[in-house]
Design a protein around this motif. Structure first.
Motif, PDB file in Angstrom:
ATOM      1  N   VAL A   8       0.927  -1.128  -0.117  1.00  0.00           N
ATOM      2  CA  VAL A   8      -0.017  -0.027   0.118  1.00  0.00           C
ATOM      3  C   VAL A   8       0.910   1.090   0.081  1.00  0.00           C
ATOM      4  N   GLY A   9       1.296   1.522  -1.149  1.00  0.00           N
ATOM      5  CA  GLY A   9       2.436   2.674  -1.454  1.00  0.00           C
ATOM      6  C   GLY A   9       3.596   2.095  -0.879  1.00  0.00           C
ATOM      7  N   SER A  10       4.914   2.691  -1.355  1.00  0.00           N
ATOM      8  CA  SER A  10       6.011   2.335  -0.800  1.00  0.00           C
ATOM      9  C   SER A  10       6.163   2.689   0.645  1.00  0.00           C
ATOM     10  N   ASP A  11       5.330   3.583   1.266  1.00  0.00           N
ATOM     11  CA  ASP A  11       5.030   3.566   2.633  1.00  0.00           C
ATOM     12  C   ASP A  11       5.074   2.208   3.635  1.00  0.00           C
ATOM     13  N   ILE A  71       5.950  -0.643   2.379  1.00  0.00           N
ATOM     14  CA  ILE A  71       7.101  -1.482   2.303  1.00  0.00           C
ATOM     15  C   ILE A  71       8.250  -0.949   3.345  1.00  0.00           C
ATOM     16  N   ILE A  72       8.406   0.259   3.259  1.00  0.00           N
ATOM     17  CA  ILE A  72       9.287   1.046   4.471  1.00  0.00           C
ATOM     18  C   ILE A  72       9.023   0.340   5.705  1.00  0.00           C
ATOM     19  N   HIS A  73       7.519   0.524   5.963  1.00  0.00           N
ATOM     20  CA  HIS A  73       7.236   0.027   7.259  1.00  0.00           C
ATOM     21  C   HIS A  73       7.064  -1.570   7.663  1.00  0.00           C
ATOM     22  N   GLY A  76      16.160  13.266   5.044  1.00  0.00           N
ATOM     23  CA  GLY A  76      15.560  12.275   4.309  1.00  0.00           C
ATOM     24  C   GLY A  76      14.145  12.241   4.578  1.00  0.00           C
ATOM     25  N   PHE A  77      13.171  11.470   3.817  1.00  0.00           N
ATOM     26  CA  PHE A  77      11.800  11.198   3.803  1.00  0.00           C
ATOM     27  C   PHE A  77      11.522  11.141   5.229  1.00  0.00           C
ATOM     28  N   LEU A  78      10.285  11.514   5.702  1.00  0.00           N
ATOM     29  CA  LEU A  78       9.774  11.439   7.166  1.00  0.00           C
ATOM     30  C   LEU A  78       9.573  10.052   7.594  1.00  0.00           C
ATOM     31  N   ILE A 122      18.185   5.294   2.128  1.00  0.00           N
ATOM     32  CA  ILE A 122      18.720   6.428   1.221  1.00  0.00           C
ATOM     33  C   ILE A 122      17.523   6.585   0.170  1.00  0.00           C
ATOM     34  N   ALA A 123      17.027   7.730   0.079  1.00  0.00           N
ATOM     35  CA  ALA A 123      16.184   8.178  -1.174  1.00  0.00           C
ATOM     36  C   ALA A 123      17.254   8.813  -2.255  1.00  0.00           C
ATOM     37  N   ASN A 124      16.956   8.118  -3.272  1.00  0.00           N
ATOM     38  CA  ASN A 124      17.842   8.424  -4.418  1.00  0.00           C
ATOM     39  C   ASN A 124      17.208   8.493  -5.749  1.00  0.00           C
ATOM     40  N   ASN A 142      16.601  12.111  -3.831  1.00  0.00           N
ATOM     41  CA  ASN A 142      16.331  12.452  -2.219  1.00  0.00           C
ATOM     42  C   ASN A 142      15.119  13.600  -2.339  1.00  0.00           C
ATOM     43  N   ASN A 143      14.012  13.159  -1.457  1.00  0.00           N
ATOM     44  CA  ASN A 143      12.975  14.092  -1.138  1.00  0.00           C
ATOM     45  C   ASN A 143      13.408  14.794  -0.021  1.00  0.00           C
ATOM     46  N   PRO A 144      13.297  16.042   0.360  1.00  0.00           N
ATOM     47  CA  PRO A 144      13.000  17.038  -0.606  1.00  0.00           C
ATOM     48  C   PRO A 144      13.983  17.808  -1.314  1.00  0.00           C
ATOM     49  N   GLY A 171      13.676   4.636  -4.375  1.00  0.00           N
ATOM     50  CA  GLY A 171      13.508   4.789  -5.681  1.00  0.00           C
ATOM     51  C   GLY A 171      12.307   5.357  -6.175  1.00  0.00           C
ATOM     52  N   ALA A 172      11.748   6.219  -5.176  1.00  0.00           N
ATOM     53  CA  ALA A 172      10.326   7.011  -5.371  1.00  0.00           C
ATOM     54  C   ALA A 172      10.320   7.503  -6.869  1.00  0.00           C
ATOM     55  N   TYR A 173      11.484   8.233  -7.020  1.00  0.00           N
ATOM     56  CA  TYR A 173      11.600   9.371  -8.146  1.00  0.00           C
ATOM     57  C   TYR A 173      12.464   8.720  -8.998  1.00  0.00           C
ATOM     58  N   ALA A 174      12.858   7.506  -8.958  1.00  0.00           N
ATOM     59  CA  ALA A 174      14.059   7.029  -9.932  1.00  0.00           C
ATOM     60  C   ALA A 174      13.281   7.178 -11.462  1.00  0.00           C
ATOM     61  N   ARG A 214       9.826   1.281  -4.666  1.00  0.00           N
ATOM     62  CA  ARG A 214       9.417   2.097  -5.765  1.00  0.00           C
ATOM     63  C   ARG A 214       8.114   2.228  -5.502  1.00  0.00           C
ATOM     64  N   THR A 215       7.422   3.209  -6.198  1.00  0.00           N
ATOM     65  CA  THR A 215       6.124   3.708  -6.107  1.00  0.00           C
ATOM     66  C   THR A 215       5.407   3.985  -7.158  1.00  0.00           C
ATOM     67  N   PHE A 216       4.030   3.773  -7.293  1.00  0.00           N
ATOM     68  CA  PHE A 216       3.263   4.293  -8.427  1.00  0.00           C
ATOM     69  C   PHE A 216       2.675   5.597  -8.195  1.00  0.00           C
ATOM     70  N   SER A 217       2.976   6.199  -7.048  1.00  0.00           N
ATOM     71  CA  SER A 217       2.409   7.692  -6.504  1.00  0.00           C
ATOM     72  C   SER A 217       2.924   8.836  -7.420  1.00  0.00           C
ATOM     73  N   LYS A 218       4.231   8.620  -8.092  1.00  0.00           N
ATOM     74  CA  LYS A 218       4.837   9.758  -8.667  1.00  0.00           C
ATOM     75  C   LYS A 218       4.564   9.495 -10.104  1.00  0.00           C
ATOM     76  N   ILE A 219       5.531   9.143 -10.915  1.00  0.00           N
ATOM     77  CA  ILE A 219       5.503   9.071 -12.405  1.00  0.00           C
ATOM     78  C   ILE A 219       4.221   8.735 -13.030  1.00  0.00           C
ATOM     79  N   LEU A 257      -4.403   6.086  -5.224  1.00  0.00           N
ATOM     80  CA  LEU A 257      -4.981   4.714  -5.223  1.00  0.00           C
ATOM     81  C   LEU A 257      -3.856   3.922  -4.079  1.00  0.00           C
ATOM     82  N   ARG A 258      -2.700   4.448  -3.795  1.00  0.00           N
ATOM     83  CA  ARG A 258      -1.767   3.997  -2.756  1.00  0.00           C
ATOM     84  C   ARG A 258      -1.312   2.404  -3.292  1.00  0.00           C
ATOM     85  N   ILE A 259      -0.137   2.506  -4.298  1.00  0.00           N
ATOM     86  CA  ILE A 259       0.373   1.337  -4.629  1.00  0.00           C
ATOM     87  C   ILE A 259       2.118   1.675  -4.559  1.00  0.00           C
ATOM     88  N   GLY A 260       2.687   0.666  -4.161  1.00  0.00           N
ATOM     89  CA  GLY A 260       4.254   0.691  -4.178  1.00  0.00           C
ATOM     90  C   GLY A 260       4.794  -0.725  -4.301  1.00  0.00           C
TER      91      GLY A 260
HETATM   92  C1  PLP Z   1      11.525   9.540  -0.931  1.00  0.00           C
HETATM   93  C2  PLP Z   1       9.865   9.063  -0.947  1.00  0.00           C
HETATM   94  N1  PLP Z   1       9.815   7.702  -0.609  1.00  0.00           N
HETATM   95  C3  PLP Z   1       8.560   7.135  -0.459  1.00  0.00           C
HETATM   96  C4  PLP Z   1       7.505   7.654  -0.763  1.00  0.00           C
HETATM   97  C5  PLP Z   1       6.079   7.166  -0.295  1.00  0.00           C
HETATM   98  O1  PLP Z   1       5.479   6.816  -1.713  1.00  0.00           O
HETATM   99  P1  PLP Z   1       4.079   6.080  -1.301  1.00  0.00           P
HETATM  100  O2  PLP Z   1       3.787   5.658  -0.178  1.00  0.00           O
HETATM  101  O3  PLP Z   1       3.072   6.903  -2.079  1.00  0.00           O
HETATM  102  O4  PLP Z   1       4.389   5.163  -2.387  1.00  0.00           O
HETATM  103  C6  PLP Z   1       7.720   9.021  -1.005  1.00  0.00           C
HETATM  104  C7  PLP Z   1       6.312  10.042  -1.271  1.00  0.00           C
HETATM  105  O5  PLP Z   1       6.289  11.346  -1.104  1.00  0.00           O
HETATM  106  C8  PLP Z   1       8.981   9.773  -1.066  1.00  0.00           C
HETATM  107  O6  PLP Z   1       8.958  11.069  -1.103  1.00  0.00           O
END
Ligand code: PLP
Length: 361
Positions: free
Chosen positions: A87-90, A92-94, A113-115, A156-158, A160-162, A189-192, A215-220, A226-229
């Motif tokens: 459900v988003g890459s969130d 997977i991180i969790h 780094g990403f919060l 590491i976000a690569n 990186n956001n923000p 690789g959310a922005y890869a 990776r995520t479906f939320s960006k490009i 919809l929340r998919i990663g």
């Molecule tokens: C670096 C980074 N990782 C992960 C995410 C999470 O993306 P999502 O949970 O929508 O897949 C974001 C969203 O802004 C992000 O900026």
């Protein structure tokens, strides 16, 4: 008297995640440039697949996500048995934090780094460790210096956001080589997809036992709503994560839309090109108005102001003009505003409004 019902240690240290603002009081047609969404939306094929899914809403979704994983595997040239969807890459991180870090373990990430790395570490009872960057860029030496026997995960976000900056393959390899063998390097690789020719870390995650990619479906792909990663990495790690993943974590509609989006490569390519063109234009337009930014590799620009007061004043000015960007003080960047690359008209409006702001200040 203390409340006898208490959450696990770490939970009350979590500051609630604030999503990008979406509305300005009194303005009905505000442009949202605060969440790094794709201004062009998803592929038409993804929308069609989502509509078709309405016919099977009474059915439980598959638990193994095999059709989506196969599509991901085919498009990226990866072994689909090493892919996990969430459900988003969130999510997977969790799952990574839940599975691999607990009390007395450390989770390392960079200062801007990403919060969600901090939130997921605290939710697992682990200790978050924030490491300095160099000029708003990931610093491999600082990360390696921060790692020790307690380090279980390094995020590491690569790009990186923000900050929008990224490090190259050589630095990633040096990082993977230098980590303790009990620590997993997670390459987010959310922005890869915005970086032509970059594999998001897939190559490293294919050959290293301790490198994982998210990776995520939320960006490009334009499917943030919809929340998919997804994640890709060593089979033993995938097997662990699947044990704690909810069996029905993704709905039929999520799975169908994501698969169609993944297979529409023309849409991805077009969005990447448009983003690169408009990002270059906006970066130059801001520089002409005296607002510097690092060379961004993602779908946003981090505009730097003289100080926090100027960034706040500019944000207020933009809101009055119906333009919503992101304050990033929570990321340790109080003098900056993160501006998502919108469509051409949005980019022109932002540049014009910032010009007016600078002219009057
Ligand atoms: C670096 C980074 N990782 C992960 C995410 C999470 O993306 P999502 O949970 O929508 O897949 C974001 C969203 O802004 C992000 O900026």
């Amino acid at each position: 008297m203390t409340d006898p019902i208490r959450p696990m240690p770490g939970i009350m240290d979590i500051a609630l995640y604030q999503g990008g603002a979406a509305h300005v009081a009194g303005i009905t047609d505000a442009v949202k440039l605060s969440s790094n969404e794709n201004p062009f939306g998803p592929s038409a094929a993804a929308k069609e697949a989502f509509k078709r899914a309405a016919e099977s809403l009474h059915r439980y979704p598959p638990t193994d996500h095999s059709s989506l994983r196969e599509a991901i595997g085919e498009v990226h040239g990866l072994d689909h048995s090493r892919v996990i969807c969430g459900v988003g890459s969130d999510e997977i991180i969790h799952l990574l934090c839940q599975a691999y870090a607990g009390p007395s373990d450390e989770v390392v990430f960079t200062e801007h780094g990403f919060l969600m790395y901090r939130i997921s570490a605290l939710a697992a009872g682990a200790t978050p460790v924030s490491v300095r960057e160099r000029d708003r860029t990931t610093d491999v030496d600082s990360i390696l210096a921060a790692c020790g026997p307690s380090t279980k995960l390094v995020f590491i976000a690569n790009p990186n956001n923000p900050t929008g900056t990224m490090i190259g393959k050589g630095e990633l390899v040096r990082l993977a080589d230098g980590l303790p063998e009990h620590a997993i390097l997670v390459l987010d690789g959310a922005y890869a997809e915005y970086v032509e020719g970059y594999d998001g870390g897939a190559g490293l995650a294919t050959v290293r036992p301790n490198v994982f990619m998210t990776r995520t479906f939320s960006k490009i792909y334009g499917l943030g709503g919809l929340r998919i990663g997804w994640g890709y990495g060593p089979k033993p790690i995938i097997d662990v994560l699947n044990r704690i993943r909810g069996p029905f974590n993704l709905s039929v509609a999520q799975l169908a839309a994501a698969e169609a989006a993944m297979r529409d490569r023309a849409h991805v390519g077009w969005c990447r090109d448009e983003n690169a063109r408009l990002r270059a234009w906006l970066g130059e337009a801001l520089a002409e108005k005296g607002i510097p930014s690092d060379c961004s590799t993602a779908n946003f620009i981090l505009a730097r102001f003289a100080d926090e007061a100027e960034a706040t004043a500019c944000d207020t000015f933009l809101q009055r003009e119906g333009l919503i960007v992101r304050r990033v003080a929570g990321y340790g960047l109080p003098n900056c505003l993160r501006i998502t690359i919108g469509d051409e008209s949005a980019c022109r409006r932002v540049a014009h409004a910032i010009g007016q702001f600078k002219g009057q200040s």
